[in-house]
Design a protein around this motif. Structure first.
Motif, PDB file in Angstrom:
ATOM      1  N   ALA A 198      -8.174   0.759  -8.864  1.00  0.00           N
ATOM      2  CA  ALA A 198      -7.655  -0.133  -7.784  1.00  0.00           C
ATOM      3  C   ALA A 198      -6.128  -0.500  -8.172  1.00  0.00           C
ATOM      4  N   THR A 199      -5.350  -0.816  -7.085  1.00  0.00           N
ATOM      5  CA  THR A 199      -4.101  -1.606  -7.202  1.00  0.00           C
ATOM      6  C   THR A 199      -3.878  -2.661  -6.612  1.00  0.00           C
ATOM      7  N   LEU A 200      -3.394  -3.823  -7.110  1.00  0.00           N
ATOM      8  CA  LEU A 200      -3.078  -5.106  -6.416  1.00  0.00           C
ATOM      9  C   LEU A 200      -1.766  -5.208  -6.334  1.00  0.00           C
ATOM     10  N   ASP A 201      -1.274  -5.547  -5.059  1.00  0.00           N
ATOM     11  CA  ASP A 201       0.238  -5.975  -4.599  1.00  0.00           C
ATOM     12  C   ASP A 201       0.140  -7.153  -4.220  1.00  0.00           C
ATOM     13  N   VAL A 202       1.228  -7.997  -4.535  1.00  0.00           N
ATOM     14  CA  VAL A 202       1.600  -9.414  -3.918  1.00  0.00           C
ATOM     15  C   VAL A 202       2.853  -9.199  -3.338  1.00  0.00           C
ATOM     16  N   THR A 203       2.720  -9.578  -2.202  1.00  0.00           N
ATOM     17  CA  THR A 203       4.255  -9.587  -1.526  1.00  0.00           C
ATOM     18  C   THR A 203       4.342 -10.818  -0.484  1.00  0.00           C
ATOM     19  N   GLY A 204       5.571 -10.913   0.223  1.00  0.00           N
ATOM     20  CA  GLY A 204       5.748 -11.949   1.326  1.00  0.00           C
ATOM     21  C   GLY A 204       6.583 -13.127   0.602  1.00  0.00           C
ATOM     22  N   PRO A 205       7.126 -13.854   1.487  1.00  0.00           N
ATOM     23  CA  PRO A 205       7.858 -15.018   1.111  1.00  0.00           C
ATOM     24  C   PRO A 205       6.920 -15.964   0.302  1.00  0.00           C
ATOM     25  N   ARG A 206       7.538 -16.696  -0.313  1.00  0.00           N
ATOM     26  CA  ARG A 206       6.935 -17.657  -1.269  1.00  0.00           C
ATOM     27  C   ARG A 206       5.965 -18.664  -0.548  1.00  0.00           C
ATOM     28  N   VAL A 255       0.887 -12.633   0.078  1.00  0.00           N
ATOM     29  CA  VAL A 255      -0.291 -11.823   0.582  1.00  0.00           C
ATOM     30  C   VAL A 255      -0.719 -10.837  -0.702  1.00  0.00           C
ATOM     31  N   LEU A 256      -2.013 -10.974  -0.902  1.00  0.00           N
ATOM     32  CA  LEU A 256      -2.572 -10.210  -1.843  1.00  0.00           C
ATOM     33  C   LEU A 256      -3.207  -9.026  -1.409  1.00  0.00           C
ATOM     34  N   THR A 257      -2.742  -7.491  -1.609  1.00  0.00           N
ATOM     35  CA  THR A 257      -3.362  -6.511  -1.074  1.00  0.00           C
ATOM     36  C   THR A 257      -4.095  -5.736  -2.173  1.00  0.00           C
ATOM     37  N   MET A 258      -5.365  -5.646  -1.878  1.00  0.00           N
ATOM     38  CA  MET A 258      -6.337  -4.721  -2.669  1.00  0.00           C
ATOM     39  C   MET A 258      -6.604  -3.395  -2.197  1.00  0.00           C
ATOM     40  N   THR A 259      -6.043  -2.405  -2.691  1.00  0.00           N
ATOM     41  CA  THR A 259      -6.159  -0.826  -2.353  1.00  0.00           C
ATOM     42  C   THR A 259      -7.052  -0.224  -3.403  1.00  0.00           C
ATOM     43  N   VAL A 260      -8.129   0.334  -3.099  1.00  0.00           N
ATOM     44  CA  VAL A 260      -8.971   1.266  -3.903  1.00  0.00           C
ATOM     45  C   VAL A 260      -8.526   2.701  -3.818  1.00  0.00           C
ATOM     46  N   ARG A 261      -8.464   3.412  -4.920  1.00  0.00           N
ATOM     47  CA  ARG A 261      -8.021   4.849  -4.781  1.00  0.00           C
ATOM     48  C   ARG A 261      -8.910   5.937  -5.502  1.00  0.00           C
ATOM     49  N   ASP A 262      -8.912   6.910  -5.065  1.00  0.00           N
ATOM     50  CA  ASP A 262      -9.627   8.153  -5.790  1.00  0.00           C
ATOM     51  C   ASP A 262      -8.928   8.303  -7.089  1.00  0.00           C
ATOM     52  N   VAL A 263      -9.518   9.465  -7.900  1.00  0.00           N
ATOM     53  CA  VAL A 263      -8.631   9.865  -9.059  1.00  0.00           C
ATOM     54  C   VAL A 263      -7.377  10.399  -8.813  1.00  0.00           C
ATOM     55  N   ASP A 264      -7.037  11.219  -7.548  1.00  0.00           N
ATOM     56  CA  ASP A 264      -5.854  11.491  -7.181  1.00  0.00           C
ATOM     57  C   ASP A 264      -4.908  10.426  -6.573  1.00  0.00           C
ATOM     58  N   GLY A 265      -5.263   9.334  -6.721  1.00  0.00           N
ATOM     59  CA  GLY A 265      -4.510   8.288  -6.080  1.00  0.00           C
ATOM     60  C   GLY A 265      -4.521   8.053  -4.648  1.00  0.00           C
TER      61      GLY A 265
END
Length: 205
Positions: free
Chosen positions: A169-177, A181-191
């Motif tokens: 998984a990757t976790l991305d935090v974006t947006g103004p202070r 927003v926390l975006t959780m993305t689950v990926r297979d072995v190839d991304g």
């Protein structure tokens, strides 16, 4: 071996769920998982943090109600004690991260309202009832180990988040202070993305 790491307005709390833990098979006396010292440290650190997202990383699942293997529900009294303190202290932004289950899922715990003191310094003063935001536990595994052969039918699992293949998984935090927003993305072995979910900081207060 527990500590805090901060990246901007994101704080990561790394827990040790082995050192203080009683043997899984122990049936008498006080059974510990994190231990009182570590649990109190975590409550203090969470309360003191001003991070938009407070990511609590634990080896085993924290929110799953299924008492299996080495998760927190196997030590239910301590799990309930931690969740109660998070509620009583009105700590916002908490998201749990876990692994070691050989499958991936996002668990949601809906919480009831709680009565708290209006002035925390006045132990006998007025109280008020506050609504509690839902808690989430993102469990991710495995990337290289074997995949679980059975489905535990976790009643708190968010539909569409169960993955039974090698993944990460990757976790991305974006947006103004003011609206992170926390975006959780689950990926297979190839991304390649298998699923993605967003949590807004304003919804975790």
């Amino acid at each position: 071996v527990y500590r805090t790491v901060e990246f901007g307005d994101v704080a990561i709390f790394l827990l040790d769920d082995r050192w203080f833990r009683s043997p899984n098979a122990r049936t008498s006396g006080d059974r510990t998982y994190w231990g009182e010292a570590q649990r109190e440290w975590l409550v203090d650190a969470l309360k003191n943090s001003r991070a938009a997202f407070k990511l609590v990383a634990n080896g085993g699942q924290v929110l799953s109600p299924l008492a299996v293997f080495e998760n927190a529900s196997t030590y239910r009294a301590e799990r309930e004690a931690l969740l109660a303190r998070i509620a009583e202290e009105r700590i916002g932004g908490v998201v749990f991260l876990s692994g070691d289950r050989h499958h991936t899922e996002l668990v949601q715990l809906r919480r009831d309202s709680v009565r708290v003191r209006t002035d925390p310094r006045d132990e006998r003063g007025a109280t008020s009832v506050v609504s509690l935001y839902p808690l989430y536990d993102l469990t991710v595994s495995p990337l290289t180990a074997g995949v679980a052969s059975s489905d535990e039918r976790n009643p708190m699992r968010i539909e569409g988040t169960h993955v039974r293949q090698h993944n990460f998984a990757t976790l991305d935090v974006t947006g103004p202070r003011s609206d992170r927003v926390l975006t959780m993305t689950v990926r297979d072995v190839d991304g390649r993305a298998l699923w993605s979910r967003e949590l807004r900081a304003r919804d975790l207060r």
